[in-house]
Design a protein around this motif. Structure first.
Motif, PDB file in Angstrom:
ATOM      1  N   ILE A  83       0.843  -1.196   0.000  1.00 28.82           N
ATOM      2  CA  ILE A  83       0.000   0.000   0.000  1.00 28.82           C
ATOM      3  C   ILE A  83       0.879   1.247   0.000  1.00 28.82           C
ATOM      4  N   ARG A  84       0.249   2.371  -0.309  1.00 30.63           N
ATOM      5  CA  ARG A  84       0.882   3.683  -0.160  1.00 30.63           C
ATOM      6  C   ARG A  84       0.491   4.203   1.225  1.00 30.63           C
ATOM      7  N   ILE A  85       1.471   4.382   2.101  1.00 28.05           N
ATOM      8  CA  ILE A  85       1.225   4.614   3.514  1.00 28.05           C
ATOM      9  C   ILE A  85       1.194   6.109   3.819  1.00 28.05           C
ATOM     10  N   VAL A  86       0.103   6.560   4.447  1.00 24.29           N
ATOM     11  CA  VAL A  86      -0.037   7.969   4.815  1.00 24.29           C
ATOM     12  C   VAL A  86      -0.112   8.161   6.319  1.00 24.29           C
ATOM     13  N   GLY A  87      -0.127   7.076   7.073  1.00 21.87           N
ATOM     14  CA  GLY A  87      -0.180   7.194   8.523  1.00 21.87           C
ATOM     15  C   GLY A  87       0.365   5.938   9.166  1.00 21.87           C
ATOM     16  N   ALA A  88       0.965   6.104  10.337  1.00 28.75           N
ATOM     17  CA  ALA A  88       1.463   4.969  11.112  1.00 28.75           C
ATOM     18  C   ALA A  88       1.176   5.240  12.574  1.00 28.75           C
ATOM     19  N   GLY A  89       0.765   4.221  13.288  1.00 23.89           N
ATOM     20  CA  GLY A  89       0.490   4.369  14.695  1.00 23.89           C
ATOM     21  C   GLY A  89       0.998   3.175  15.466  1.00 23.89           C
ATOM     22  N   VAL A  90       1.744   3.464  16.528  1.00 29.91           N
ATOM     23  CA  VAL A  90       2.191   2.380  17.386  1.00 29.91           C
ATOM     24  C   VAL A  90       1.664   2.649  18.786  1.00 29.91           C
ATOM     25  N   SER A  91       1.001   1.671  19.357  1.00 26.71           N
ATOM     26  CA  SER A  91       0.499   1.833  20.708  1.00 26.71           C
ATOM     27  C   SER A  91       1.664   1.957  21.681  1.00 26.71           C
ATOM     28  N   THR A  92       1.463   2.722  22.763  1.00 26.35           N
ATOM     29  CA  THR A  92       2.515   2.810  23.778  1.00 26.35           C
ATOM     30  C   THR A  92       2.628   1.513  24.565  1.00 26.35           C
ATOM     31  N   CYS A  93       1.790   0.521  24.229  1.00 24.91           N
ATOM     32  CA  CYS A  93       1.974  -0.833  24.764  1.00 24.91           C
ATOM     33  C   CYS A  93       3.134  -1.537  24.066  1.00 24.91           C
ATOM     34  N   ALA A  94       3.538  -1.038  22.912  1.00 24.60           N
ATOM     35  CA  ALA A  94       4.630  -1.666  22.155  1.00 24.60           C
ATOM     36  C   ALA A  94       5.944  -1.458  22.901  1.00 24.60           C
ATOM     37  N   PRO A  95       6.902  -2.369  22.745  1.00 23.39           N
ATOM     38  CA  PRO A  95       8.178  -2.242  23.466  1.00 23.39           C
ATOM     39  C   PRO A  95       8.956  -0.996  23.031  1.00 23.39           C
TER      40      PRO A  95
END
Length: 421
Positions: free
Chosen positions: A405-417
């Motif tokens: 895909i062509r990516i326009v947003g990314a989100g990582v939860s603060t639960c991620a290491p």
């Protein structure tokens, strides 16, 4: 994030404890607020317009990467290849240079030469505004829960819920065609979570993901509208009641950031984009902001040097931006003031019309348009921020040459290491 200087083109049910009104209430709630600050993307900051559309990927898993030969001066590494198991392996050598050195390391080119990395610390970008803008909507709240009020059980404040789609093993990414995917840094592969529709909103712009497993997606039409998407069920998209356009703020790259290493409750922060032309860099041309979790009002915290930047956060309370020009820059931001703490130029890596980024396991993953097919796909660049391989070099490496895909947003939860895994 997509530039609005162009035409926009840009599962199982969660546990019952999460079905309570306290857990599902409103947009962007946070458990606690930092002392003296008001709580507030891509990228990920992604701006509003796309120049093409990508076709939805069919199936539940996807792998990326076509082979590509690094261009001289590009922060890329050799080639990446698909495997039948869905795992992408990257091979080759790093060919990215990143400035000159101040306090750290460098990058390695194909010949094994270490190139220095310039890191500028303590740069101030403006004064604190501290102005709350907009009208009160409803006190819906956004973010994490502190316990089970029905049973009286005591839970860890803002604990990460056990969801069918885990929050701690990857980065959620948003396509310019309203699709949600997950990117797995350990294998450099993508999994499609599904296409979604949020009311009549179109033109995905930026995204942030909270500790409860909700993605907050900003759209370009209606201008700056934000919807709340359940990552475990993309058919569940609700209007949290956010009022766009407060104080002239329409677009902003955004991310949830924990209050601190010891206070895991998270808040939404962002950096503005005025929507005029492309992304730019200059003294005090942007605003670092937060969104109040109780009344969903925008609070301008301080001026920044980026008109259009994505924001990402960490579980230990740090906020970063990806923005700037000639080259793009990684910046650590002081949440209370918006001042730049440390600036790292990223070699020849440039912002494109669609871009995003996220922090995972001590490193950064930067999503920019693919060199091979920029109107439909993105590439993924890994920045070894913590020098986890202990070679004394902070390397930029292209790990995926063409995402699905062509990516326009990314989100990582603060639960991620936030430490190496």
């Amino acid at each position: 994030m997509r530039s609005s200087g162009l035409t926009f083109i840009r599962t199982s049910p969660r546990p019952s404890t999460l079905a309570s009104g306290a857990l599902l209430a409103g947009l962007l709630a946070a458990c606690n607020t930092e002392s003296g600050t008001t709580a507030a993307s891509a990228t990920d900051g992604s701006s509003g317009g796309s120049t093409g559309s990508s076709s939805p990927t069919t199936g539940t898993t996807g792998t990326t990467t076509n082979s590509s030969t690094p261009t001289t001066g590009e922060p890329t590494v050799g080639s990446a290849s698909n495997t039948d198991s869905g795992t992408t392996t990257a091979t080759g050598t790093t060919d990215a240079t990143v400035g000159n050195t101040d306090s750290t390391t460098g990058t390695t080119d194909a010949s094994g030469t270490t190139m220095p990395v310039q890191t500028t610390s303590g740069t101030s970008t403006g004064t604190t505004a501290g102005e709350t803008l907009g009208e009160t909507t409803d006190s819906t709240g956004m973010g994490s829960s502190t316990g089970d009020s029905t049973t009286g059980a005591v839970e860890e404040p803002c604990a990460c819920p056990p969801l069918e789609v885990p929050l701690d093993d990857g980065i959620f990414v948003l396509s310019d065609n309203s699709e949600l995917y997950k990117f797995y840094p350990e294998t450099n592969t993508f999994q499609m979570l599904g296409a979604f529709k949020c009311g009549n909103a179109t033109g995905t712009f930026s995204m942030a993901v909270d500790r409860l497993g909700y993605a907050y997606v900003m759209f370009s039409s209606p201008l700056g509208e934000i919807w709340k998407l359940d990552v475990t069920n993309v058919n569940d998209c609700s209007d949290p009641g956010y009022n766009p356009g407060q104080g002239g703020v329409n677009y902003f790259g955004m991310a949830f950031v924990s209050n601190s290493k010891f206070d895991q409750c998270d808040k939404l922060y962002g950096n503005t984009f005025n929507g005029l032309g492309g992304f730019s860099e200059g003294p005090n041309i942007g605003d670092f902001l937060s969104v109040d979790p109780n009344n969903l009002l925008v609070n301008k915290i301080g001026k920044t040097n980026f008109n259009g930047a994505e924001v990402t956060g960490t579980g230990d309370g740090r906020a970063f931006m990806f923005g700037g020009a000639n080259p793009a820059k990684l910046v650590e931001v002081e949440k209370a003031t918006g001042k730049f703490i440390e600036t790292t130029p990223l070699g020849n890596l440039e912002l494109t019309n669609a871009f995003a980024f996220a922090f995972f396991g001590g490193d950064f993953y930067l999503f920019t348009e693919s060199d091979n097919n920029p109107f439909n796909t993105s590439k993924v660049t890994h920045f070894d921020y913590d020098d986890s391989d202990n070679n004394g070099v902070k390397e930029l490496t292209t790990v995926v040459t063409e995402a699905p895909i062509r990516i326009v947003g990314a989100g990582v939860s603060t639960c991620a290491p936030f430490a190496p895994v």
